[in-house]
Design an enzyme around this catalytic site. Structure first.
Site, PDB file in Angstrom:
ATOM      1  N   TYR A   1      -3.687   3.868   7.733  1.00 32.69           N
ATOM      2  CA  TYR A   1      -4.890   3.056   7.938  1.00 32.69           C
ATOM      3  C   TYR A   1      -5.782   3.770   8.950  1.00 32.69           C
ATOM      4  O   TYR A   1      -5.873   4.987   8.975  1.00 32.69           O
ATOM      5  CB  TYR A   1      -4.532   1.637   8.372  1.00 32.69           C
ATOM      6  CG  TYR A   1      -3.644   0.932   7.363  1.00 32.69           C
ATOM      7  CD1 TYR A   1      -4.115   0.651   6.081  1.00 32.69           C
ATOM      8  CD2 TYR A   1      -2.351   0.560   7.667  1.00 32.69           C
ATOM      9  CE1 TYR A   1      -3.309   0.015   5.144  1.00 32.69           C
ATOM     10  CE2 TYR A   1      -1.546  -0.091   6.737  1.00 32.69           C
ATOM     11  CZ  TYR A   1      -2.033  -0.354   5.482  1.00 32.69           C
ATOM     12  OH  TYR A   1      -1.244  -0.981   4.569  1.00 32.69           O
TER      13      TYR A   1
ATOM     14  N   LYS B   1       0.120   3.437  -2.906  1.00 33.17           N
ATOM     15  CA  LYS B   1      -1.130   4.176  -3.146  1.00 33.17           C
ATOM     16  C   LYS B   1      -0.928   5.670  -3.414  1.00 33.17           C
ATOM     17  O   LYS B   1      -1.515   6.209  -4.354  1.00 33.17           O
ATOM     18  CB  LYS B   1      -2.112   3.933  -2.001  1.00 33.17           C
ATOM     19  CG  LYS B   1      -2.661   2.499  -2.005  1.00 33.17           C
ATOM     20  CD  LYS B   1      -3.471   2.195  -0.756  1.00 33.17           C
ATOM     21  CE  LYS B   1      -4.060   0.775  -0.820  1.00 33.17           C
ATOM     22  NZ  LYS B   1      -4.664   0.375   0.460  1.00 33.17           N
TER      23      LYS B   1
ATOM     24  N   VAL C   1       1.285  -3.566   3.964  1.00 37.05           N
ATOM     25  CA  VAL C   1       1.319  -4.840   4.692  1.00 37.05           C
ATOM     26  C   VAL C   1       2.580  -5.660   4.395  1.00 37.05           C
ATOM     27  O   VAL C   1       2.820  -6.669   5.033  1.00 37.05           O
ATOM     28  CB  VAL C   1       0.062  -5.710   4.430  1.00 37.05           C
ATOM     29  CG1 VAL C   1      -1.181  -5.056   4.991  1.00 37.05           C
ATOM     30  CG2 VAL C   1      -0.096  -6.010   2.954  1.00 37.05           C
TER      31      VAL C   1
ATOM     32  N   TYR D   1      -3.561  -2.712 -10.234  1.00 37.05           N
ATOM     33  CA  TYR D   1      -3.411  -2.443  -8.803  1.00 37.05           C
ATOM     34  C   TYR D   1      -2.494  -3.479  -8.150  1.00 37.05           C
ATOM     35  O   TYR D   1      -1.595  -3.136  -7.380  1.00 37.05           O
ATOM     36  CB  TYR D   1      -4.799  -2.437  -8.136  1.00 37.05           C
ATOM     37  CG  TYR D   1      -4.746  -2.399  -6.631  1.00 37.05           C
ATOM     38  CD1 TYR D   1      -4.302  -1.260  -5.957  1.00 37.05           C
ATOM     39  CD2 TYR D   1      -5.124  -3.509  -5.868  1.00 37.05           C
ATOM     40  CE1 TYR D   1      -4.225  -1.233  -4.568  1.00 37.05           C
ATOM     41  CE2 TYR D   1      -5.060  -3.487  -4.489  1.00 37.05           C
ATOM     42  CZ  TYR D   1      -4.605  -2.349  -3.838  1.00 37.05           C
ATOM     43  OH  TYR D   1      -4.529  -2.325  -2.472  1.00 37.05           O
TER      44      TYR D   1
ATOM     45  N   SER E   1       0.788  -1.240   0.000  1.00 32.26           N
ATOM     46  CA  SER E   1       0.000   0.000   0.000  1.00 32.26           C
ATOM     47  C   SER E   1       0.816   1.284   0.000  1.00 32.26           C
ATOM     48  O   SER E   1       0.248   2.364  -0.143  1.00 32.26           O
ATOM     49  CB  SER E   1      -0.949   0.011   1.199  1.00 32.26           C
ATOM     50  OG  SER E   1      -2.046  -0.797   0.915  1.00 32.26           O
TER      51      SER E   1
HETATM   52  N1  GLU Z   1      -2.119  -6.017  -1.855  1.00 29.38           N
HETATM   53  C1  GLU Z   1      -2.745  -5.638  -0.653  1.00 29.38           C
HETATM   54  C2  GLU Z   1      -4.236  -5.575  -0.791  1.00 29.38           C
HETATM   55  O1  GLU Z   1      -4.779  -4.748  -1.461  1.00 29.38           O
HETATM   56  C3  GLU Z   1      -2.185  -4.348  -0.152  1.00 29.38           C
HETATM   57  C4  GLU Z   1      -2.676  -4.129   1.220  1.00 29.38           C
HETATM   58  C5  GLU Z   1      -1.894  -3.126   2.012  1.00 29.38           C
HETATM   59  O2  GLU Z   1      -0.652  -3.007   1.939  1.00 29.38           O
HETATM   60  O3  GLU Z   1      -2.587  -2.432   2.771  1.00 29.38           O
HETATM   61  O4  GLU Z   1      -4.944  -6.377  -0.219  1.00 29.38           O
END
Ligand code: GLU
Length: 477
Positions: free
Chosen positions: A261, A86, A279, A209, A83
């Site tokens: 988050y 993003k 994550v 993504y 993430s």
């Molecule tokens: N590939 C993960 C998902 O979208 C990324 C999650 C993350 O790092 O928050 O589920």
């Protein structure tokens, strides 16, 4: 100790001062040691590739505004960006589609919910680009411009690589695993399609993504990407603009309110740096105008943030005064000029013999003129310069006449530098007419190794520096 032995010891200390760990590196090691205590947290286990990484690894990097990168421990270990991607894809979507079109379909409000919550606002927009719904929509917008996933990904990869200052690559095992287990993200994408906000193909959007999440980075990369955002979009390593200034401002705003988050509020108050975690165990944090931080440790808390990564950021922010609202008038101290006392026309009161001796020695007095407020990053760059040039002087004069404020961290860093200079028989004199560095009552008057916080004028500083050279001559004879 006989003179030769003493010389050899000094030479060895000098080499370790110049080539050994710097004050900042030693400090980062200290952070690592305190953060490695305990085994709290769990590895991400929604795909096997993340569940089998080594939980003990820890990397930490700091990228300064001039492109210098401090890195310690496992800073060269690759992990998937997840993430932390993003904000970058959001930046690319803003660049291609413009603010109005993006804002029509992605909000900028913190959701207060988990990252993979199927969460939209009253206009059926994802609440922000840092939760999965907003991130998948950002990726889908790139496909509106370039519908071919391979080509869209090639462009995304080029952009991420420009921010990191090196060519990044995909971890295909993680990517394939994500694609196999992506039911929830597909559900989010279909929901967005049913609301009429996702215009590209669902499968292509999910594919792009997952590819962005599966890019491999190190903490050095995260620090440099953070440094690029800190620099208003110009990569501090390559000197090339990767992102527009207005886009950076937007991205940093959203990282501040929505980056961590559902732990964002606690993060802003305690750490006070725009940041994004993933994550995979990585965290990227940014101190605007100053530096980028990359941390890696794969054990995650209940929000999905790296436990040790969060602890390291908290320590860094508190110890180094990096909270973005730690207000300094000028964030960067600049060394305005750098010359030797031989270039100054200052006459000191000396005997003929002293004068003769000093004539050939004045270029061993180096003058650093500083300006701005001295906080961590400014002091770091001054001390890095001192260390790099330590072989070229016996005495450094730090002219602080144009410095208005020195924070507590910088004072401690000067104390550390003083100790190091003393160890190699070097001295520094600080010209501090307004007593901004040290209270006048604490000034020392004896010429000796280390830093003397002593004088109010440059003439006095040169006299003091010469006293030190003469004292060395007497001791050496
Ligand atoms: N590939 C993960 C998902 O979208 C990324 C999650 C993350 O790092 O928050 O589920």
């Amino acid at each position: 100790m006989c003179l030769e032995v003493e010389r050899a010891v000094l030479d060895e200390r000098m080499s370790s001062l110049v080539a050994g760990p710097s004050l900042v590196e030693s400090y980062l090691e200290h952070i690592r040691n305190t953060c490695l205590v305990g085994t709290d947290g769990d590895l991400a286990d929604y795909i096997p590739e993340l569940a089998r990484v080594d939980p003990t690894k820890f990397g930490l990097s700091l990228a300064l505004h001039d492109g210098y990168v401090y890195s310690i421990a496992d800073a060269d270990i690759g992990f998937t960006i997840q993430s932390v991607s993003k904000p970058l894809t959001y930046a690319l979507a803003l660049t291609h589609k413009g603010f109005d079109q993006v804002d029509d379909r992605i909000g900028v409000e913190p959701s207060g919910e988990a990252f993979n919550e199927i969460s939209v606002d009253s206009k059926r927009r994802p609440r922000n680009p840092m939760i999965n719904a907003g991130a998948i929509l950002s990726a889908s917008m790139l496909l509106e411009v370039e519908p071919d996933v391979d080509l869209a990904f090639a462009e995304l990869l080029e952009f991420y690589s420009a921010c990191a200052g090196r060519q990044l690559a995909l971890d295909s095992e993680v990517y394939e695993s994500e694609m196999r287990s992506g039911a929830r993200n597909r559900a989010i994408a279909y929901m967005l399609q049913s609301f009429g906000v996702l215009h590209a193909s669902v499968e292509a959007s999910i594919d792009l993504y997952f590819r962005q999440c599966s890019l491999v980075v190190t903490t050095d990369d995260l620090a440099v990407i953070g440094g690029t955002l800190a620099n208003g979009g110009v990569n501090p390593r390559t000197g090339r603009r990767a992102v527009g200034q207005a886009v950076v401002q937007r991205v940093l705003s959203v990282m501040t309110t929505c980056g961590m988050y559902d732990g964002a509020g606690d993060w802003v108050t305690t750490v006070g740096l725009p940041a994004k975690s993933g994550v995979g165990g990585g965290i990227m944090a940014v101190l605007p105008g100053q530096l980028g931080i990359g941390v890696y440790s794969p054990l995650l808390d209940e929000h999905g943030n790296s436990v040790r990564g969060v602890a390291a950021c908290k320590r860094l922010s508190a110890d180094l005064g990096l909270h973005m609202f730690n207000v300094a008038r000028e964030s960067r101290v600049t060394v305005r000029s750098f010359h030797t006392a031989a270039e100054l026309d200052i006459d000191t009161d000396r005997t003929d013999a002293e004068r003769r001796y000093l004539r050939g020695k004045r270029d061993r007095i180096r003058i650093f003129e500083l300006q701005g407020d001295l906080t961590f990053s400014g002091t770091e760059s001054v001390l890095r310069r001192l260390r790099a040039t330590a072989k070229e002087f016996e005495v450094a004069i730090l002219d602080m006449t144009r410095v208005d404020h020195v924070d507590q961290v910088s004072r401690s860093m000067f104390v550390g530098a003083s100790r190091n200079l003393k160890g190699v028989q070097r001295s520094a004199v600080i010209v501090d007419p307004d007593g901004v560095v040290v209270r006048r009552s604490a000034h020392r008057t004896e010429p000796g190794p280390g830093i003397e916080f002593v004088v109010t004028t440059m003439a006095e500083a040169v006299a003091r520096a010469e006293d030190f050279l003469l004292k060395l001559a007497v001791e050496g004879s």
